[in-house]
Design a protein around this motif. Structure first.
Motif, PDB file in Angstrom:
ATOM      1  N   CYS A 121      21.876  88.775   8.632  1.00  0.00           N
ATOM      2  CA  CYS A 121      23.096  87.832   8.138  1.00  0.00           C
ATOM      3  C   CYS A 121      24.020  87.104   8.555  1.00  0.00           C
ATOM      4  O   CYS A 121      24.829  86.643   8.165  1.00  0.00           O
ATOM      5  CB  CYS A 121      23.744  88.642   6.639  1.00  0.00           C
TER       6      CYS A 121
ATOM      7  N   ARG B 224      14.181  87.812   5.089  1.00  0.00           N
ATOM      8  CA  ARG B 224      13.100  88.565   4.370  1.00  0.00           C
ATOM      9  C   ARG B 224      13.762  90.070   4.837  1.00  0.00           C
ATOM     10  O   ARG B 224      13.229  90.834   5.940  1.00  0.00           O
ATOM     11  CB  ARG B 224      11.938  88.145   4.571  1.00  0.00           C
TER      12      ARG B 224
ATOM     13  N   ALA C  23      19.741  88.448  -4.560  1.00  0.00           N
ATOM     14  CA  ALA C  23      18.710  88.319  -3.851  1.00  0.00           C
ATOM     15  C   ALA C  23      17.263  90.025  -3.897  1.00  0.00           C
ATOM     16  O   ALA C  23      16.122  90.123  -4.601  1.00  0.00           O
ATOM     17  CB  ALA C  23      18.844  88.753  -2.176  1.00  0.00           C
TER      18      ALA C  23
ATOM     19  N   GLU D 227      19.277  83.680  -1.654  1.00  0.00           N
ATOM     20  CA  GLU D 227      17.824  83.142  -1.457  1.00  0.00           C
ATOM     21  C   GLU D 227      17.093  84.327  -0.788  1.00  0.00           C
ATOM     22  O   GLU D 227      15.899  83.570  -0.525  1.00  0.00           O
ATOM     23  CB  GLU D 227      17.767  81.996  -0.884  1.00  0.00           C
ATOM     24  N   SER D 228      17.316  85.214   0.063  1.00  0.00           N
ATOM     25  CA  SER D 228      16.884  86.077   0.854  1.00  0.00           C
ATOM     26  C   SER D 228      15.333  86.890   0.336  1.00  0.00           C
ATOM     27  O   SER D 228      16.117  86.896  -1.194  1.00  0.00           O
ATOM     28  CB  SER D 228      17.478  87.402   1.131  1.00  0.00           C
TER      29      SER D 228
ATOM     30  N   ILE E 179      24.542  83.719  10.225  1.00  0.00           N
ATOM     31  CA  ILE E 179      23.771  82.498   9.821  1.00  0.00           C
ATOM     32  C   ILE E 179      24.708  81.633  10.088  1.00  0.00           C
ATOM     33  O   ILE E 179      25.804  81.821   9.496  1.00  0.00           O
ATOM     34  CB  ILE E 179      23.698  82.688   8.231  1.00  0.00           C
TER      35      ILE E 179
ATOM     36  N   GLU F 165      21.801  76.027   8.577  1.00  0.00           N
ATOM     37  CA  GLU F 165      22.053  76.706   7.101  1.00  0.00           C
ATOM     38  C   GLU F 165      20.072  75.870   7.210  1.00  0.00           C
ATOM     39  O   GLU F 165      19.473  76.777   5.877  1.00  0.00           O
ATOM     40  CB  GLU F 165      22.846  75.299   6.151  1.00  0.00           C
TER      41      GLU F 165
ATOM     42  N   ARG G 205      25.102  81.722  -1.183  1.00  0.00           N
ATOM     43  CA  ARG G 205      24.053  80.477  -1.663  1.00  0.00           C
ATOM     44  C   ARG G 205      22.714  81.044  -0.265  1.00  0.00           C
ATOM     45  O   ARG G 205      21.713  81.679  -1.216  1.00  0.00           O
ATOM     46  CB  ARG G 205      24.113  79.164  -1.326  1.00  0.00           C
ATOM     47  N   LYS G 206      22.645  80.922   1.027  1.00  0.00           N
ATOM     48  CA  LYS G 206      21.953  80.947   1.204  1.00  0.00           C
ATOM     49  C   LYS G 206      21.469  83.069   1.681  1.00  0.00           C
ATOM     50  O   LYS G 206      20.246  82.572   1.631  1.00  0.00           O
ATOM     51  CB  LYS G 206      21.838  80.977   2.559  1.00  0.00           C
ATOM     52  N   ILE G 207      22.157  83.588   1.642  1.00  0.00           N
ATOM     53  CA  ILE G 207      21.839  84.959   2.011  1.00  0.00           C
ATOM     54  C   ILE G 207      21.544  85.309   0.116  1.00  0.00           C
ATOM     55  O   ILE G 207      20.401  86.152  -0.173  1.00  0.00           O
ATOM     56  CB  ILE G 207      23.675  86.096   1.852  1.00  0.00           C
TER      57      ILE G 207
ATOM     58  N   HIS H 198      23.145  82.065  15.635  1.00  0.00           N
ATOM     59  CA  HIS H 198      22.333  83.256  14.346  1.00  0.00           C
ATOM     60  C   HIS H 198      22.388  84.015  14.928  1.00  0.00           C
ATOM     61  O   HIS H 198      21.204  84.076  15.899  1.00  0.00           O
ATOM     62  CB  HIS H 198      21.996  81.588  14.075  1.00  0.00           C
TER      63      HIS H 198
ATOM     64  N   ALA I 154      15.793  81.893   5.134  1.00  0.00           N
ATOM     65  CA  ALA I 154      16.774  82.513   4.244  1.00  0.00           C
ATOM     66  C   ALA I 154      15.853  84.039   4.892  1.00  0.00           C
ATOM     67  O   ALA I 154      14.522  84.392   5.131  1.00  0.00           O
ATOM     68  CB  ALA I 154      17.017  82.931   3.078  1.00  0.00           C
TER      69      ALA I 154
END
Length: 1023
Positions: A937, A948, A999, A720-721, A939, A942, A716-718, A842, A946
């Motif tokens: 990525c 950019r 994304a 949201e990039s 990560i 959390e 999900r986080k990726i 990270h 995300a």
């Protein structure tokens, strides 16, 4: 049944001394293979059976495949078209009544065709075909090596800062080394089957031994899924049978799985080989696994040892860790025993130990202390370690001490499992590794120092120079004239061949072009043309043509050269026009250049070790991969030698030695049982981007069997990039070399507002260019514009002149601790192999700016070779061919056709490429962008923003003035849509690429154009 020796003894009584008996036997063996595979086949093309092509396409597993694989080793010298022609001619010179095969010439479609058949009236050893087959099946190469016995020896030490060579003497007592011996080769490998519970249990053991180890938590949180006929479901067992392809997006735990699996199999006393990207990764993996009691060792090259020390050395540490130093800085016993060493030659010889170069009476001997010397410990540890870690180059090229066996051969015989990390990059690396190229102009420049040294020698020193060395120097001294003669001949005689000469070419290619011209106009008899060719390759003798070749590479003798050719053409009743005559001249110049390169190569091989220099062309000439060629399938075009005349780089020479990627994706079949079944190790392929259908370089043509899926929150986080097309009108990529640097700085100037906004956000910035020089240009320009103490650093190679705004490529993993806020790096150098993270794991980067459209150098020879291999694996259908000869002929024909197509399209605009090549460009760029995006990525937190991604180069879009032009961002959307929507493989693509896909589609709109004149997007406005 007779033996081969009996047959030889019998034939010696009948075969004339003018016929080489060994070549006679090789000819009959090869023809017997052709008779077995295709009795009506063309005997002049029988060499096609000796290329191990049965492993390409759909692998053939039968007794004939085993026989041909063994013949590929034994009869390797007959596998080239030129050598086979010589061997066949030698055979046909013998009396027919003693030959196993007789020949007739027939007319087919207006041309003479050679036919062969079994001699039914043969009186001498009539059953010898069966003897040949038995000999081929059971043949084993014998190797003998001499160790230094008691006595006085010498060896040479090169000064690292000059060409000076020092000599040292050593007195060696009589001793015989007790070198480790390989056990008998394993016949077959059993399937490896391990449950996820067993892997978790092993990971838990690792956590008990080292409480801060993360493997258990990662393995427990990620999901293993099995792929069956396009359907994907959770799996509770990992099975590796022959070759297994496992893919997973970044952060899914592929490296963790590799570590735990290695630990688990080592406990079961299995032999595992891990193939990683860099030497530093190899050493780190060895250090990591040793913490858990695993018997592990590295296999890396010797010559770069000092560079490796710099790569693994930790900042502010005075000494290397023991796990590194025991392999990288161990002393040489012989060096410690040496006498009369000068101060300059007394420094450690890391990587240059005289293991095989102890001299006595002008002969080389092996060191008798190999069995105990610390300096070569890693090569002994291979035999006892459960886990061996190496690089692609280490697996392909390194030889073990003692029996001098290729490490690759040992792996094929003994390993239970070979794991290829980043397997898509591995296959590209292998293809390029076996297609080396070199600049003749650079060689000419480097030769100046050696020639100068010889010119400055005293008379006595010149008189004492070894014959091979003096001959080599004389050839070097003529290199300037040779280079100018070839380039001037190309310019003067090229004429209507400008298209041919703008591509890769060889003397053989030019000869075929002459034959096509002659068919139209009949300037000269075909017999005279063929005779000319045969003289140039050494099959015939003709004093007139040989005299012409002597003057072909001499600028001072051009009049003699031209006059002699005119006389020869007249003597052969030829009255050509100027164009045809010029083409004959150019062919002879290139043929003479071929011979000159072979002479340099042969002279270099016989130089004393201490006089050999590490230069691009000498490495190119001396590296022949003879042992590897006997294991791997040949390159699809044949093992060729050719050249390219580059306007900027001069003459580029290249060779094709083998179908490189087969070392990975055909490894289980590189050894076959006598029934044709695979006898090599099981193979596990790991990657996050090896499933990229249409990508000829990176797509691995092995069906995906397993997927590793990262935790849902990470996906999900990726997803949201932020992916943002900055919409600049300035085009860096595709612009001329003079405009490119200016356009690059203009792009940076235009997007400075976005850059400054990103600098106020969390995480450092990564900026992508296409070369190290562009990286330096961009970093210098950024440092002129940046305020508030912010700083940019460019990635540099180890050999570059270093300054404070540079970060060495070997040190970029620690960029989170670097004082710079921005790293500028070439796309190909940063795309993978580096986890650039902070202390919590990270990613150190918050955003990435693509200042250019990342692409390889267009029309690069090595790139075309790997694309050709990818095309053949994907599109050349061989299964319909019933026999090995037809399969080989079809492969060679298809390879030649596709190579010609790629040559024609090499300098076309992207929008003009045919569909296969255009899709390859899009898919290759997708893989490159995805891998670079992967640097962001990693990560673990959390709560952090995300990633950019900014597309800054106007060349990502087609120009508004060219609506039919190539628009990469549009093409990427279509490409991703087609992969995700594919009914058969869509689930694989979805697991791998869905977060990136979401994304990208949210952030990048379709049908945009580059020539947008209103204000560009600013990060300030959005946030």
């Amino acid at each position: 049944m007779s033996s081969l020796e009996t047959i030889k003894r019998s034939l010696r009584n009948y075969i004339p001394t003018s016929v080489n008996l060994d070549d006679f036997i090789k000819a009959e063996m090869t023809l017997a293979l052709l008779e077995k595979c295709k009795p009506e086949g063309d005997p002049t093309k029988a060499y096609l059976l000796l290329h191990n092509y049965s492993l390409l396409g759909e692998v053939v597993c039968d007794e004939t495949a085993f026989l041909l694989q063994k013949a590929h080793r034994l009869l390797h010298s007959c596998s080239s078209k030129m050598n086979w022609a010589k061997v066949l001619e030698n055979y046909r010179n013998a009396q027919p009544e003693f030959c196993l095969y007789i020949f007739t010439e027939e007319i087919e479609k207006g041309s003479k065709v050679l036919k062969f058949a079994r001699n039914t009236e043969l009186a001498v050893e009539p059953d010898r075909a069966d003897v040949y087959f038995e000999y081929i099946r059971k043949h084993k190469e014998e190797k003998h090596f001499g160790y230094a016995k008691g006595g006085k020896y010498s060896y040479s030490i090169k000064d690292k800062t000059s060409s000076t060579v020092y000599s040292a003497d050593v007195e060696i007592p009589d001793c015989t080394p007790q070198m480790p011996i390989s056990p008998p080769p394993k016949k077959t490998r059993k399937k490896i089957s391990v449950s996820t519970d067993e892997l978790l249990a092993s990971a838990a053991e690792m956590a008990e031994k080292k409480p801060d180890d993360y493997c258990y938590s990662i393995l427990k949180s990620n999901t293993l899924k099995a792929v069956t006929e396009g359907n994907v479901k959770s799996a509770n067992r990992l099975e590796i049978d022959k070759i297994t392809n496992l893919v997973g997006m970044v952060g899914s735990g592929k490296s963790t799985l590799m570590k735990v699996l290695s630990y688990h199999l080592a406990k079961a006393d299995k032999k595992v080989v891990l193939v990683l990207d860099t030497v530093s990764s190899v050493m780190e993996m060895c250090s990591y696994l040793s913490q858990f009691g695993v018997s592990v060792s590295p296999v890396i090259g010797r010559s770069g040892r000092e560079k490796y020390i710099d790569q693994v050395a930790k900042a502010h540490e005075k000494y290397l860790q023991n796990e590194y130093s025991k392999y990288l800085t161990a002393p040489c016993i012989i060096d410690g025993m040496a006498k009369n060493k000068s101060d300059k030659s007394s420094v450690p010889m890391f990587g240059n130990e005289p293991c095989r170069s102890l001299m006595k009476n002008k002969k080389h001997y092996n060191c008798p202390y190999m069995d105990i010397c610390p300096a070569v410990r890693m090569y002994r540890d291979v035999y006892t370690s459960n886990v061996i870690v190496t690089t692609v180059q280490g697996l392909a090229a390194i030889r073990l001490l003692g029996d001098n066996k290729l490490f690759l051969e040992y792996v094929l015989e003994q390993a239970d499992l070979v794991v290829f990390d980043e397997c898509d990059k591995v296959q590209k690396t292998l293809d390029e590794f076996f297609t080396p190229s070199a600049s003749f102009d650079k060689f000419r420049q480097n030769a100046a120092a050696l020639c100068s040294e010889a010119m400055n020698k005293e008379t006595e020193a010149l008189d004492g120079m070894e014959k091979n060395e003096s001959g080599y120097i004389r050839k070097l001294m003529s290199s300037l004239g040779v280079c100018m003669a070839v380039r001037e001949a190309i310019s003067a005689y090229g004429g209507t061949w400008r298209t041919i000469l703008s591509r890769t070419f060889s003397a053989e290619i030019l000869y075929q072009a002459i034959c096509r011209e002659n068919q139209k106009n009949k300037h000269i008899s075909d017999k005279s043309l063929e005779h000319m060719r045969r003289v140039t390759i050494g099959l015939d003798h003709d004093k007139d043509i040989e005299h012409i070749l002597k003057f072909a590479l001499s600028e001072d003798d051009l009049k003699i050269f031209s006059s002699d050719i005119s006389d020869w053409l007249t003597d052969n009743n030829c009255k050509p026009d100027k164009t045809f005559s010029d083409h004959i001249k150019l062919y002879l110049v290139v043929a003479a250049f071929d011979n000159y390169i072979r002479e340099i190569s042969d002279s270099y091989l016989f130089l004393p070790y201490e006089r050999k220099t590490q230069q691009e062309l000498t490495d190119f000439l001396s590296t022949r991969f003879t042992a590897q060629q006997k294991i791997l399938p040949s390159s699809a075009m044949g093992n060729l030698f050719g050249m390219k005349n580059d306007p900027q780089k001069g003459l580029i020479l290249y060779r094709q030695y083998a179908f490189g990627r087969a070392l990975m994706d055909r490894m289980p079949w590189l050894r076959l049982t006598d029934k044709g079944q695979p006898a090599g190790p099981n193979v596990l392929l790991l990657s996050g981007s090896s499933w990229a259908d249409g990508c000829l370089q990176y797509h691995v043509n092995v069906p995906v069997k397993y997927l590793l899926e990262a935790e849902e929150w990470m996906r999900r986080k990726i997803a949201e990039s932020k992916m943002i097309d900055l919409g600049t009108a300035i085009r860096v990529s595709g612009s001329g070399s003079e405009e490119r640097e200016e356009n690059l700085t203009e792009v940076i100037k235009k997007i400075m507002g976005t850059i400054e906004a990103e600098l106020r956000s969390e995480g450092k910035l990564l900026m992508i260019v296409n070369s190290y020089s562009e990286a330096q240009t961009a970093a210098n320009y950024l440092n002129r514009l940046l305020l508030n103490g912010k700083k940019a650093a460019c990635m540099s190679r180890e050999a570059d002149e270093f300054d404070e705004n540079m970060i060495l490529r070997s040190e970029i993993a620690d960029f989170s601790d670097h004082s710079a806020d921005i790293m500028v790096a070439p796309a190909q150098a940063i795309e993978r192999g580096y986890n650039i993270v902070d202390k919590d794991g990270h990613s150190a980067f918050g955003s990435v700016f693509f200042l250019v459209r990342p692409m390889e150098v267009p029309d690069e020879i090595s790139s075309k070779c790997t694309k050709l291999n990818g095309y053949l694996e994907r599109h050349c259908v061989l299964s319909g061919k019933k026999n090995a000869f037809d399969r080989a002929a079809k492969l060679r024909s298809e390879a030649t056709r596709q190579w010609s197509l790629m040559e024609r399209q090499g300098k076309m605009q992207l929008s003009s490429l045919d569909p296969v090549m255009k899709l390859d460009v899009t898919a290759s760029l997708f893989v490159l962008i995805l891998q670079i995006f992967g640097r962001l990525c990693r990560i673990t937190d959390e709560s952090k923003p995300a990633p950019r991604v900014y597309f800054a180069d106007g060349a990502f879009r087609r120009s508004e003035k060219n609506t039919a032009g190539y628009d990469l961002l549009n093409e990427l959307i279509d490409y991703l849509d087609s992969m995700i929507d594919n009914k058969e493989t869509g689930k694989i693509a979805e697991t791998l690429y869905q977060p990136f896909y979401e994304a990208f589609k949210k952030g990048v709109e379709k049908n945009e154009f580059a020539d947008i004149f209103d204000d560009i997007y600013s990060e300030e406005e959005e946030f």
